[in-house]
Design an enzyme around this catalytic site. Sequence first.
Site, short mmCIF file in Angstrom:
data_model
loop_
_atom_site.label_atom_id
_atom_site.label_comp_id
_atom_site.label_asym_id
_atom_site.label_seq_id
_atom_site.Cartn_x
_atom_site.Cartn_y
_atom_site.Cartn_z
N TYR A 1 -45.25 -34.22 -54.07
CA TYR A 1 -45.51 -35.18 -52.99
C TYR A 1 -47.01 -35.34 -52.73
O TYR A 1 -47.76 -34.36 -52.70
CB TYR A 1 -44.80 -34.75 -51.70
CG TYR A 1 -45.22 -35.61 -50.53
CD1 TYR A 1 -44.73 -36.90 -50.40
CD2 TYR A 1 -46.18 -35.17 -49.62
CE1 TYR A 1 -45.17 -37.72 -49.37
CE2 TYR A 1 -46.62 -35.97 -48.59
CZ TYR A 1 -46.11 -37.26 -48.47
OH TYR A 1 -46.56 -38.07 -47.46
N THR B 1 -53.35 -46.58 -40.59
CA THR B 1 -53.39 -47.65 -41.59
C THR B 1 -53.19 -49.01 -40.93
O THR B 1 -53.85 -49.98 -41.28
CB THR B 1 -52.34 -47.38 -42.68
OG1 THR B 1 -52.61 -46.09 -43.25
CG2 THR B 1 -52.39 -48.42 -43.78
N CYS C 1 -49.10 -42.21 -37.16
CA CYS C 1 -49.30 -42.65 -35.77
C CYS C 1 -50.16 -43.91 -35.69
O CYS C 1 -50.66 -44.25 -34.61
CB CYS C 1 -49.89 -41.53 -34.93
SG CYS C 1 -48.74 -40.19 -34.66
N GLY C 2 -50.40 -44.58 -36.81
CA GLY C 2 -51.00 -45.91 -36.71
C GLY C 2 -52.39 -46.12 -37.30
O GLY C 2 -52.99 -47.16 -37.05
N ASN D 1 -53.25 -54.99 -30.51
CA ASN D 1 -54.22 -53.95 -30.16
C ASN D 1 -55.64 -54.49 -30.20
O ASN D 1 -56.57 -53.85 -29.70
CB ASN D 1 -54.07 -52.74 -31.09
CG ASN D 1 -52.75 -52.01 -30.87
OD1 ASN D 1 -52.21 -52.04 -29.76
ND2 ASN D 1 -52.22 -51.38 -31.91
N ASP E 1 -57.79 -43.54 -43.56
CA ASP E 1 -57.23 -42.18 -43.40
C ASP E 1 -58.27 -41.09 -43.22
O ASP E 1 -58.08 -40.20 -42.41
CB ASP E 1 -56.35 -41.85 -44.61
CG ASP E 1 -55.43 -40.67 -44.36
OD1 ASP E 1 -54.77 -40.64 -43.30
OD2 ASP E 1 -55.38 -39.75 -45.21
N ARG F 1 -48.97 -40.37 -30.39
CA ARG F 1 -47.69 -41.02 -30.11
C ARG F 1 -47.11 -40.32 -28.89
O ARG F 1 -46.58 -39.21 -28.99
CB ARG F 1 -46.82 -40.78 -31.35
CG ARG F 1 -45.61 -41.61 -31.52
CD ARG F 1 -44.92 -41.18 -32.81
NE ARG F 1 -45.37 -41.95 -33.95
CZ ARG F 1 -44.82 -43.10 -34.33
NH1 ARG F 1 -43.81 -43.59 -33.68
NH2 ARG F 1 -45.28 -43.72 -35.39
N PHE G 1 -49.69 -53.16 -32.61
CA PHE G 1 -50.07 -53.80 -33.88
C PHE G 1 -51.23 -54.78 -33.66
O PHE G 1 -52.25 -54.37 -33.11
CB PHE G 1 -48.83 -54.46 -34.52
CG PHE G 1 -47.75 -53.46 -34.86
CD1 PHE G 1 -47.88 -52.61 -35.96
CD2 PHE G 1 -46.63 -53.31 -34.05
CE1 PHE G 1 -46.90 -51.67 -36.27
CE2 PHE G 1 -45.65 -52.37 -34.34
CZ PHE G 1 -45.79 -51.56 -35.46
N HIS H 1 -60.04 -36.98 -39.87
CA HIS H 1 -58.80 -37.71 -40.19
C HIS H 1 -58.84 -39.05 -39.45
O HIS H 1 -58.17 -39.22 -38.44
CB HIS H 1 -57.63 -36.84 -39.72
CG HIS H 1 -56.29 -37.26 -40.23
ND1 HIS H 1 -55.12 -36.91 -39.59
CD2 HIS H 1 -55.92 -37.98 -41.30
CE1 HIS H 1 -54.09 -37.39 -40.26
NE2 HIS H 1 -54.56 -38.06 -41.30
P1 GDP Z 1 -50.84 -43.52 -40.32
O1 GDP Z 1 -50.01 -42.55 -41.08
O2 GDP Z 1 -51.60 -42.86 -39.20
O3 GDP Z 1 -51.73 -44.33 -41.21
O4 GDP Z 1 -49.84 -44.54 -39.57
P2 GDP Z 1 -49.35 -46.02 -39.94
O5 GDP Z 1 -50.36 -47.05 -39.60
O6 GDP Z 1 -48.85 -46.02 -41.34
O7 GDP Z 1 -48.15 -46.20 -38.93
C1 GDP Z 1 -47.12 -45.26 -38.85
C2 GDP Z 1 -45.94 -45.84 -38.12
O8 GDP Z 1 -46.31 -46.24 -36.80
C3 GDP Z 1 -45.38 -47.10 -38.79
O9 GDP Z 1 -43.98 -47.06 -38.74
C4 GDP Z 1 -45.91 -48.22 -37.95
O10 GDP Z 1 -45.07 -49.34 -37.98
C5 GDP Z 1 -46.01 -47.60 -36.56
N1 GDP Z 1 -47.09 -48.22 -35.78
C6 GDP Z 1 -48.38 -48.38 -36.15
N2 GDP Z 1 -49.11 -49.02 -35.21
C7 GDP Z 1 -48.25 -49.27 -34.18
C8 GDP Z 1 -48.40 -49.91 -32.89
O11 GDP Z 1 -49.46 -50.38 -32.50
N3 GDP Z 1 -47.30 -49.93 -32.10
C9 GDP Z 1 -46.10 -49.42 -32.50
N4 GDP Z 1 -45.07 -49.50 -31.66
N5 GDP Z 1 -45.91 -48.83 -33.70
C10 GDP Z 1 -46.98 -48.74 -34.54
P1 PGA Z 2 -50.82 -39.61 -43.57
O1 PGA Z 2 -51.00 -38.48 -44.67
O2 PGA Z 2 -49.41 -39.46 -43.09
O3 PGA Z 2 -51.84 -39.27 -42.55
O4 PGA Z 2 -51.04 -40.95 -44.20
C1 PGA Z 2 -50.54 -38.54 -45.96
C2 PGA Z 2 -49.85 -37.23 -46.30
O5 PGA Z 2 -48.67 -37.08 -46.00
O6 PGA Z 2 -50.53 -36.35 -46.84
MN MN Z 3 -51.95 -43.97 -43.26
#
Ligand code: GDP
Ligand code: PGA
Ligand code: MN
Length: 618
Positions: free
Chosen positions: A231, A287, A284-285, A529, A307, A431, A526, A260
Amino acid sequence: TAPGENSSTDHRTTAPAFTADAPTTHTPLLNFVEEIAALTQPARVHWVEGSEAEHRTLTDELVETGTLTRLTSPDFPNSFAAFSDPADVARVESRTFICSENERDAGFTNNWVDPAEMREKLQGVFAGAMRGRTMYVIPFVMGHLDAEDPKFGVEITDSAYVVTSMRIMARIGTDVLRKIEELNAFFVPAVHSVGAPLEPGEQDVPWPCNGEKYIVHYPETREIWSFGSGYGGNALLGKKCYALRIASVMARDEGWLAEHMLILKLTSPANRSYFIAGAFPSACGKTNLALIDPTLEGWKAETLGDDITWIRPGHDGELRVVNPESGYFGVAPGTGWHTNANAMRAIAKGSSVFTNCALTDDGGVWWEGMTEEPPAHLTDWRGQDWTPDSDEPAAHPNARFCTPIDQTDMLAEEYFEPDGVRLDAILFGGRRKTTVPLVTQARDWNHGIFFGATLSSETTAAAEGAVGTVRRDPMAMLPFIGYDAGDYLKHWVEVSGRADQSKLPEIFLVNWFRKGRDGKISWPGFAENSRVLKWVTERLDGEGEAVETPIGFTPTMDALDLSGLEITPEALEDSIRVDRQEWATELEGIDEWFAQFGDSLPTSIAAEQEELRRRLSS
Ligand code: GDP
Ligand code: PGA
Ligand code: MN
């Protein structure tokens, strides 16, 4: 060559000259490769060049062995799908170790094992671990090849899937090797094995891995040893293992910060640009915010990274940031044309590897949230037939897309600057269903570090274990700090103390996930924001209406630009309000959290805790 074909060479007892035809004379590297080959006994050694032709050969082989499925839909050109073993879908924090010489230096947030004991253990598990497999040698650099002080690594792996993914996530191959030689540079030795040797004649499985897993870091010698998992976060060793855990230790010793965080460039209608970093725990958002498409008229967002961010004091006393990676390893579910069109456009250009997504009948991939309506039939990530009536999601909640960052239309030109960009603001986010308002500005830098030190979030599917329980996650680095967490906070205070105080970024606490009185997330999130980001830039410019609350400055009811947004006053209030009762409970959580640091908690941060207590009770 088919697995097992080189069986005559698999069990040699004389020293095999594994490096006889190595494309380098760099002695430390040759020694490293010889040593690992002698230990793991691969059938052959392949030095990764990073070329297109090599990529084609490797992916052909991976398709042959069933690890990759070639996508035939024109919507996903030159792309592949992989499906992991159902027990190898996320980072394994309980099997992740920081093996510092002294236990105290790993701190209470890390798993520690005595390095001598761990080395002995790993010599055992790695012995013969690559039998029957190819050992790939991947020279890589995190950050720019022509950075002032480039950070090199060499990953040895027996997984071609890892090679294919590393080619997207980092700068790898011959150019990097030449630079290591030219500078006679130090490189982080990073050893990875899926831990599934092939006996002569044994048939390989699509996703080899081992039930026993070790993700081990030796901070003093800057080594990484990863066993048993394929993974991403456990196996693409340039990412979390190097660019966060080992880099955080290098950063401590060299006076910078490995974080991070995403990096976003935001340009206002008045053509002023702001560089904003955001630290949010996994899933948690980050990306999504990094690739935001602002809904506000005239505002433009460009991305530098989603990231990992390395922060250094610049020559003029400002803090500068770079993204050391070259790709996205993004959470697929929830990424869709309505939520993250920029990611979808980058993905649509192809050259991606999808892991644990569902397959569509026309040879594409799908995941929850990609489109509003799911297709009528899918093959889910476990290979089972799936219809919208199915009880289980079609894609694993931690399914990922791995896509080159330079396919992003909105990539900022500054991404290519080896020296990075100045940092104007930092957002800390998590979150939280309750308590934490949509956005709060810290009173000053030290108060902002307190935001980071007390950051909390409900757990997600990005790591093994229960989902949805609140845990403290300092600077979103809980699973990634390569040393003592109190020393890490102290280091934040020290690094920023050396910067020009008038040029320090402003710090904000954000929460896109708070629930309102109707039990639903009250803020649309989303792209919306961008309204919060606008307020952030206004605050940077000394504008933007705010109320001073016990926890910091929050927007007044009419401070956010809500033009064109349908949100009820109740939902807005539920998003931004500060509830003293909730914060009294929160303070108890913070007290418990800080108690665990013992005397390694910096006094300036403990002082903020007392200040919060005072403000809440007055
Ligand atoms: P990362 O792992 O921190 O990069 O997180 P991601 O951007 O990939 O988002 C992780 C999850 O959170 C996904 O399922 C998104 O749809 C959700 N998410 C991201 N931004 C928001 C937001 O502003 N509001 C809500 N409700 N969900 C979000
Ligand atoms: P992320 O990390 O969830 O912050 O994108 C990737 C991972 O699982 O290592
Ligand atoms: Mn990410």
